[in-house]
Design a protein around this motif. Sequence first.
Motif, PDB file in Angstrom:
ATOM      1  N   ASN A  15       0.834  -1.193   0.000  1.00 31.54           N
ATOM      2  CA  ASN A  15       0.000   0.000   0.000  1.00 31.54           C
ATOM      3  C   ASN A  15       0.876   1.252   0.000  1.00 31.54           C
ATOM      4  O   ASN A  15       0.682   2.167  -0.807  1.00 31.54           O
ATOM      5  N   ALA A  16       1.862   1.284   0.904  1.00 31.67           N
ATOM      6  CA  ALA A  16       2.745   2.450   1.005  1.00 31.67           C
ATOM      7  C   ALA A  16       3.574   2.639  -0.259  1.00 31.67           C
ATOM      8  O   ALA A  16       3.780   3.772  -0.725  1.00 31.67           O
ATOM      9  N   THR A  17       4.032   1.532  -0.838  1.00 34.79           N
ATOM     10  CA  THR A  17       4.869   1.610  -2.045  1.00 34.79           C
ATOM     11  C   THR A  17       4.083   2.160  -3.232  1.00 34.79           C
ATOM     12  O   THR A  17       4.546   3.062  -3.946  1.00 34.79           O
ATOM     13  N   VAL A  18       2.883   1.628  -3.437  1.00 36.30           N
ATOM     14  CA  VAL A  18       2.058   2.086  -4.555  1.00 36.30           C
ATOM     15  C   VAL A  18       1.645   3.542  -4.352  1.00 36.30           C
ATOM     16  O   VAL A  18       1.670   4.350  -5.290  1.00 36.30           O
ATOM     17  N   LYS A  19       1.270   3.884  -3.126  1.00 35.58           N
ATOM     18  CA  LYS A  19       0.861   5.263  -2.834  1.00 35.58           C
ATOM     19  C   LYS A  19       1.997   6.239  -3.152  1.00 35.58           C
ATOM     20  O   LYS A  19       1.797   7.261  -3.820  1.00 35.58           O
ATOM     21  N   GLN A  20       3.198   5.933  -2.684  1.00 31.91           N
ATOM     22  CA  GLN A  20       4.335   6.812  -2.930  1.00 31.91           C
ATOM     23  C   GLN A  20       4.636   6.918  -4.427  1.00 31.91           C
ATOM     24  O   GLN A  20       4.898   8.014  -4.945  1.00 31.91           O
ATOM     25  N   PHE A  21       4.586   5.797  -5.120  1.00 28.69           N
ATOM     26  CA  PHE A  21       4.857   5.777  -6.560  1.00 28.69           C
ATOM     27  C   PHE A  21       3.863   6.661  -7.315  1.00 28.69           C
ATOM     28  O   PHE A  21       4.254   7.464  -8.177  1.00 28.69           O
ATOM     29  N   LEU A  22       2.585   6.523  -7.003  1.00 31.15           N
ATOM     30  CA  LEU A  22       1.569   7.299  -7.714  1.00 31.15           C
ATOM     31  C   LEU A  22       1.628   8.778  -7.355  1.00 31.15           C
ATOM     32  O   LEU A  22       1.411   9.643  -8.213  1.00 31.15           O
ATOM     33  N   GLU A  23       1.924   9.086  -6.113  1.00 28.92           N
ATOM     34  CA  GLU A  23       2.041  10.488  -5.724  1.00 28.92           C
ATOM     35  C   GLU A  23       3.217  11.153  -6.430  1.00 28.92           C
ATOM     36  O   GLU A  23       3.156  12.354  -6.757  1.00 28.92           O
ATOM     37  N   MET A  24       4.279  10.409  -6.678  1.00 29.75           N
ATOM     38  CA  MET A  24       5.416  10.942  -7.423  1.00 29.75           C
ATOM     39  C   MET A  24       5.032  11.236  -8.869  1.00 29.75           C
ATOM     40  O   MET A  24       5.691  12.033  -9.545  1.00 29.75           O
ATOM     41  N   ARG A  25       3.970  10.613  -9.343  1.00 28.88           N
ATOM     42  CA  ARG A  25       3.467  10.860 -10.698  1.00 28.88           C
ATOM     43  C   ARG A  25       2.282  11.814 -10.689  1.00 28.88           C
ATOM     44  O   ARG A  25       1.497  11.865 -11.626  1.00 28.88           O
ATOM     45  N   ASP A  26       2.169  12.549  -9.619  1.00 26.98           N
ATOM     46  CA  ASP A  26       1.232  13.675  -9.496  1.00 26.98           C
ATOM     47  C   ASP A  26      -0.228  13.252  -9.382  1.00 26.98           C
ATOM     48  O   ASP A  26      -1.135  13.988  -9.761  1.00 26.98           O
ATOM     49  N   TYR A  27      -0.472  12.054  -8.835  1.00 24.01           N
ATOM     50  CA  TYR A  27      -1.830  11.663  -8.489  1.00 24.01           C
ATOM     51  C   TYR A  27      -2.072  11.955  -7.011  1.00 24.01           C
ATOM     52  O   TYR A  27      -1.140  11.921  -6.197  1.00 24.01           O
ATOM     53  N   GLU A  28      -3.319  12.221  -6.674  1.00 26.86           N
ATOM     54  CA  GLU A  28      -3.731  12.267  -5.265  1.00 26.86           C
ATOM     55  C   GLU A  28      -4.232  10.876  -4.905  1.00 26.86           C
ATOM     56  O   GLU A  28      -5.099  10.335  -5.595  1.00 26.86           O
ATOM     57  N   VAL A  29      -3.691  10.292  -3.838  1.00 24.84           N
ATOM     58  CA  VAL A  29      -4.016   8.911  -3.497  1.00 24.84           C
ATOM     59  C   VAL A  29      -4.685   8.850  -2.128  1.00 24.84           C
ATOM     60  O   VAL A  29      -4.159   9.368  -1.132  1.00 24.84           O
ATOM     61  N   ILE A  30      -5.853   8.217  -2.082  1.00 22.34           N
ATOM     62  CA  ILE A  30      -6.537   7.931  -0.831  1.00 22.34           C
ATOM     63  C   ILE A  30      -6.281   6.463  -0.523  1.00 22.34           C
ATOM     64  O   ILE A  30      -6.815   5.577  -1.195  1.00 22.34           O
ATOM     65  N   ALA A  31      -5.437   6.191   0.451  1.00 24.37           N
ATOM     66  CA  ALA A  31      -5.043   4.815   0.770  1.00 24.37           C
ATOM     67  C   ALA A  31      -5.914   4.263   1.893  1.00 24.37           C
ATOM     68  O   ALA A  31      -6.030   4.870   2.957  1.00 24.37           O
ATOM     69  N   VAL A  32      -6.530   3.107   1.651  1.00 25.77           N
ATOM     70  CA  VAL A  32      -7.356   2.454   2.664  1.00 25.77           C
ATOM     71  C   VAL A  32      -6.955   0.981   2.719  1.00 25.77           C
ATOM     72  O   VAL A  32      -6.311   0.456   1.802  1.00 25.77           O
ATOM     73  N   PHE A  33      -7.373   0.306   3.809  1.00 24.64           N
ATOM     74  CA  PHE A  33      -6.868  -1.035   4.071  1.00 24.64           C
ATOM     75  C   PHE A  33      -7.952  -2.096   4.219  1.00 24.64           C
ATOM     76  O   PHE A  33      -7.650  -3.268   4.362  1.00 24.64           O
ATOM     77  N   ASP A  34      -9.226  -1.686   4.206  1.00 28.87           N
ATOM     78  CA  ASP A  34     -10.312  -2.660   4.246  1.00 28.87           C
ATOM     79  C   ASP A  34     -11.522  -2.090   3.514  1.00 28.87           C
ATOM     80  O   ASP A  34     -11.583  -0.900   3.209  1.00 28.87           O
ATOM     81  N   ARG A 102      -2.537  -8.817 -12.318  1.00 26.32           N
ATOM     82  CA  ARG A 102      -2.142  -9.903 -11.425  1.00 26.32           C
ATOM     83  C   ARG A 102      -0.873  -9.516 -10.656  1.00 26.32           C
ATOM     84  O   ARG A 102       0.053  -8.929 -11.218  1.00 26.32           O
ATOM     85  N   LYS A 103      -0.849  -9.856  -9.371  1.00 27.61           N
ATOM     86  CA  LYS A 103       0.365  -9.703  -8.571  1.00 27.61           C
ATOM     87  C   LYS A 103       1.284 -10.902  -8.806  1.00 27.61           C
ATOM     88  O   LYS A 103       0.782 -12.018  -8.990  1.00 27.61           O
ATOM     89  N   PRO A 104       2.600 -10.701  -8.742  1.00 21.66           N
ATOM     90  CA  PRO A 104       3.297  -9.417  -8.605  1.00 21.66           C
ATOM     91  C   PRO A 104       3.277  -8.656  -9.931  1.00 21.66           C
ATOM     92  O   PRO A 104       3.148  -9.270 -11.004  1.00 21.66           O
ATOM     93  N   PHE A 105       3.409  -7.366  -9.869  1.00 25.34           N
ATOM     94  CA  PHE A 105       3.333  -6.544 -11.067  1.00 25.34           C
ATOM     95  C   PHE A 105       4.421  -5.466 -11.004  1.00 25.34           C
ATOM     96  O   PHE A 105       4.939  -5.126  -9.935  1.00 25.34           O
ATOM     97  N   ALA A 106       4.755  -4.919 -12.156  1.00 24.79           N
ATOM     98  CA  ALA A 106       5.705  -3.814 -12.233  1.00 24.79           C
ATOM     99  C   ALA A 106       4.952  -2.506 -12.050  1.00 24.79           C
ATOM    100  O   ALA A 106       3.864  -2.312 -12.610  1.00 24.79           O
ATOM    101  N   LEU A 107       5.515  -1.611 -11.254  1.00 27.23           N
ATOM    102  CA  LEU A 107       4.867  -0.320 -11.014  1.00 27.23           C
ATOM    103  C   LEU A 107       4.670   0.458 -12.312  1.00 27.23           C
ATOM    104  O   LEU A 107       3.674   1.157 -12.482  1.00 27.23           O
ATOM    105  N   LYS A 108       5.611   0.314 -13.233  1.00 22.08           N
ATOM    106  CA  LYS A 108       5.485   1.003 -14.526  1.00 22.08           C
ATOM    107  C   LYS A 108       4.263   0.493 -15.277  1.00 22.08           C
ATOM    108  O   LYS A 108       3.525   1.272 -15.901  1.00 22.08           O
TER     109      LYS A 108
END
Length: 222
Positions: A15-34, A102-108
């Motif tokens: 969750n943290a990795t994807v959120k950080q990656f997308l925010e670096m690409r100028d998206y606003e990310v709402i991260a939730v866990f359930d 499908r997981k695992p996946f490349a962030l790109k």
Amino acid sequence: MKKRILLLEDDLQLNATVKQFLEMRDYEVIAVFDAHEARDRLYEQTVDLMLLDIKVPHQSGLELLSELRAEGDETPAIFVTSLSGVEDVEQGFARGCDDYIRKPFALKELSVRIESLLRRTYGSTSETIDLGEGMFFDTSAQRLMRSDQTVPLKTKELKLLSLFLRHTDELLEYERIYRALWNYDEEPNPASLRTYVNTLRAELGKARIETIKNTGYRFVRQ
């Protein structure tokens, strides 16, 4: 204006990795866990895209998306999951997803799929919609223009116009409009909605928005 993405993923690190990656690409990310937290945040805010894991606490991502679709929510959705069988993919699309990773996946790869889906749904970042009579709507900036001048509209009026333009010639029932314009902790106000509609009619022409008695409104293509 940044595109807003809901990320439902119960793996804390991913969750943290994807959120950080997308925010670096100028998206606003709402991260939730359930699923319950996802539902709460979707009531609070509108989003442009949903990234949904399937095996999450309280309710599966499949069930969550199926319920959202039944309620009329057409927000683009991508399942990001370890379930990789052909039947899993078929079920994902049957429940209303627009893509399946499908997981695992490349962030790109994730980034490319998000950009492609957003382009298909909302058009290019520079898209303007010609409304006639010298009026244009900038889908990226969420701004109504008359010639080269910005038409002053309130936030909910712009949200309503954007909703109408995504569903031209469709009947939009009151409850669906309320969900799109008001946050979960706000009380929808029918009188305010009528005011927003009247404001848009004053700018675009009364005939552009039909009132369907006791049901809702329809934005008419010219």
